[in-house]
Design a protein around this motif. Structure first.
Motif, PDB file in Angstrom:
ATOM      1  N   ILE A  55       0.863  -1.182   0.000  1.00 59.08           N
ATOM      2  CA  ILE A  55       0.000   0.000   0.000  1.00 59.08           C
ATOM      3  C   ILE A  55       0.899   1.232   0.000  1.00 59.08           C
ATOM      4  CG2 ILE A  55      -0.164   0.334   2.506  1.00 59.08           C
ATOM      5  CD1 ILE A  55      -3.212   0.804   2.092  1.00 59.08           C
ATOM      6  N   GLY A  56       0.335   2.398  -0.275  1.00 56.04           N
ATOM      7  CA  GLY A  56       1.096   3.635  -0.265  1.00 56.04           C
ATOM      8  C   GLY A  56       1.635   3.975   1.114  1.00 56.04           C
ATOM      9  N   ASP A  57       2.801   4.627   1.165  1.00 56.64           N
ATOM     10  CA  ASP A  57       3.441   4.870   2.452  1.00 56.64           C
ATOM     11  C   ASP A  57       2.703   5.887   3.319  1.00 56.64           C
ATOM     12  OD1 ASP A  57       4.087   7.151   0.963  1.00 56.64           O
ATOM     13  OD2 ASP A  57       6.137   7.252   1.712  1.00 56.64           O
TER      14      ASP A  57
ATOM     15  N   LEU B  58       5.574  -0.626   1.732  1.00 61.31           N
ATOM     16  CA  LEU B  58       4.975   0.697   1.665  1.00 61.31           C
ATOM     17  C   LEU B  58       5.578   1.405   0.452  1.00 61.31           C
ATOM     18  CD1 LEU B  58       5.051   1.820   5.427  1.00 61.31           C
ATOM     19  CD2 LEU B  58       3.268   0.559   4.192  1.00 61.31           C
ATOM     20  N   PHE B  59       4.724   1.724  -0.520  1.00 60.67           N
ATOM     21  CA  PHE B  59       5.199   2.331  -1.760  1.00 60.67           C
ATOM     22  C   PHE B  59       5.274   3.848  -1.637  1.00 60.67           C
ATOM     23  CE2 PHE B  59       2.916  -1.536  -3.211  1.00 60.67           C
ATOM     24  CZ  PHE B  59       3.981  -2.201  -3.809  1.00 60.67           C
ATOM     25  N   LYS B  60       6.385   4.405  -2.113  1.00 57.36           N
ATOM     26  CA  LYS B  60       6.509   5.844  -2.272  1.00 57.36           C
ATOM     27  C   LYS B  60       6.248   6.207  -3.729  1.00 57.36           C
ATOM     28  CE  LYS B  60       9.950   6.353   1.426  1.00 57.36           C
ATOM     29  NZ  LYS B  60      11.323   6.805   1.770  1.00 57.36           N
ATOM     30  N   ASP B  61       5.937   7.469  -3.962  1.00 60.66           N
ATOM     31  CA  ASP B  61       5.685   7.926  -5.320  1.00 60.66           C
ATOM     32  C   ASP B  61       6.885   7.606  -6.208  1.00 60.66           C
ATOM     33  OD1 ASP B  61       4.214   9.342  -7.348  1.00 60.66           O
ATOM     34  OD2 ASP B  61       5.564  11.042  -7.065  1.00 60.66           O
TER      35      ASP B  61
ATOM     36  N   HIS C 177       1.698   8.261  -6.564  1.00 69.41           N
ATOM     37  CA  HIS C 177       0.927   8.794  -5.444  1.00 69.41           C
ATOM     38  C   HIS C 177      -0.161   9.725  -5.983  1.00 69.41           C
ATOM     39  CE1 HIS C 177       0.795  11.296  -1.485  1.00 69.41           C
ATOM     40  NE2 HIS C 177      -0.028  10.263  -1.422  1.00 69.41           N
ATOM     41  N   THR C 178      -1.410   9.435  -5.640  1.00 69.83           N
ATOM     42  CA  THR C 178      -2.544  10.210  -6.152  1.00 69.83           C
ATOM     43  C   THR C 178      -3.489  10.579  -5.012  1.00 69.83           C
ATOM     44  OG1 THR C 178      -3.638   8.115  -6.709  1.00 69.83           O
ATOM     45  CG2 THR C 178      -2.472   9.271  -8.491  1.00 69.83           C
ATOM     46  N   PRO C 179      -3.052  11.430  -4.072  1.00 74.21           N
ATOM     47  CA  PRO C 179      -3.900  11.792  -2.936  1.00 74.21           C
ATOM     48  C   PRO C 179      -5.086  12.656  -3.360  1.00 74.21           C
ATOM     49  CG  PRO C 179      -1.970  13.195  -3.005  1.00 74.21           C
ATOM     50  CD  PRO C 179      -1.767  12.155  -4.073  1.00 74.21           C
ATOM     51  N   GLY C 180      -6.004  12.819  -2.444  1.00 75.52           N
ATOM     52  CA  GLY C 180      -7.187  13.637  -2.696  1.00 75.52           C
ATOM     53  C   GLY C 180      -8.423  12.948  -2.168  1.00 75.52           C
TER      54      GLY C 180
END
Length: 287
Positions: free
Chosen positions: A94-96, A125-128, A143-146
């Motif tokens: 999953i994203g970090d 934990l994946f980083k962009d 990474h696509t936050p929001g």
């Protein structure tokens, strides 16, 4: 774009979620994206019919599971990643920024110090910009936050798994009003997706069949740019933020948000009492 993974979709009608088995065309290696664990919330009963269907498919096709990918901490369904991992192996990723989600909702659910907020429940934990291998395929994490702080789009060959960042063109985009969500960030993240090659295949995490049409989950970047009702045809950032915030103010809380967050921030494990019994909490007047 030269690599074209084989993608098998599994639709869960209870949560309108689409899970995927993504196979390297040159080997027996595969990944599972956004699996679903079944729950009868009113009865407090968890079962695994949807996950078993995925497991059967992998076993019947003699595939080797290498990754279980969560595009984000889902608020509308429970992950079956540890159940599938226990049957078939593989690493859960999953994203970090999961640590931000864990910190936020650790407080909401009044979790004690035994609940680790460092993402250690996950194997990766994946980083962009991070990459990982599925057989001979190189996958990229963006990474696509929001929608949430930990959202990631995973690009695997000519296929991108967008989570809740985008819906089908007639579905638009995901809400941005959860804790840590931000409509401006969501717009910027969508632009990252729309900057991918026009013929990139896009696979949705959810579809609700707007207008009564059949359930769909695959489109392309070009189609989204031309037809998406929220961001297509060059919608401005300002207009999107105004629309998204006004619309989000009218939306009901997802029915499974309370069990989903507790389970998914633990990489799919159900929280337990001190004597080891599975137990979910219902915080009052918090969400």
């Amino acid at each position: 774009m030269e690599v074209k993974p084989d993608v098998k979709a599994f639709f869960d009608p209870q949560t309108n979620t689409i899970s995927y088995v993504v196979k390297d065309p040159a080997s027996d290696a595969c990944a599972v994206v956004d699996s679903v664990m079944d729950i009868d919330y009113a009865a407090g009963r968890i079962t695994y019919e949807h996950a078993d269907e995925i497991i059967d498919y992998i076993q019947q096709n003699n595939l080797r599971l290498e990754w279980l990918i969560e595009t984000h901490v889902h608020a509308d369904h429970l992950s079956a990643a540890p159940y599938i991992q226990g049957k078939l192996g593989g690493k859960i990723g999953i994203g970090d920024q999961i640590t931000v989600v864990q910190e936020t909702f650790g407080k909401v659910f009044n979790e004690g110090t035994e609940f680790q907020r460092d993402g250690s429940q996950f194997d990766r934990l994946f980083k962009d910009g991070d990459t990982y291998q599925i057989g001979g395929m190189t996958a990229f994490a963006i990474h696509t936050p929001g929608h949430t702080p930990a959202c990631m789009v995973h690009v695997i060959g000519d296929a991108a798994f967008v989570g809740d960042t985008l819906f089908m063109p007639d579905g638009g985009s995901a809400r941005a009003d959860f804790p840590g969500g931000d409509a401006g960030q969501l717009y910027d993240s969508i632009q990252k997706v729309l900057a991918l090659p026009d013929d990139m295949r896009l696979f949705m995490c959810h579809d609700y069949g707007p207008g009564g049409r059949e359930i769909l989950w695959e489109t392309t970047v070009a189609t989204e740019k031309a037809e998406n009702i929220h961001v297509g045809k060059g919608t401005s950032r300002e207009d999107f933020i105004k629309f998204r915030e006004e619309r989000d103010a009218t939306l009901a809380v997802p029915k499974l948000i309370l069990p989903s967050l507790q389970v998914n921030m633990r990489a799919g494990d159900v929280p337990k009492t001190e004597d080891g019994k599975p137990m979910l909490k219902v915080p009052v007047n918090v969400i």
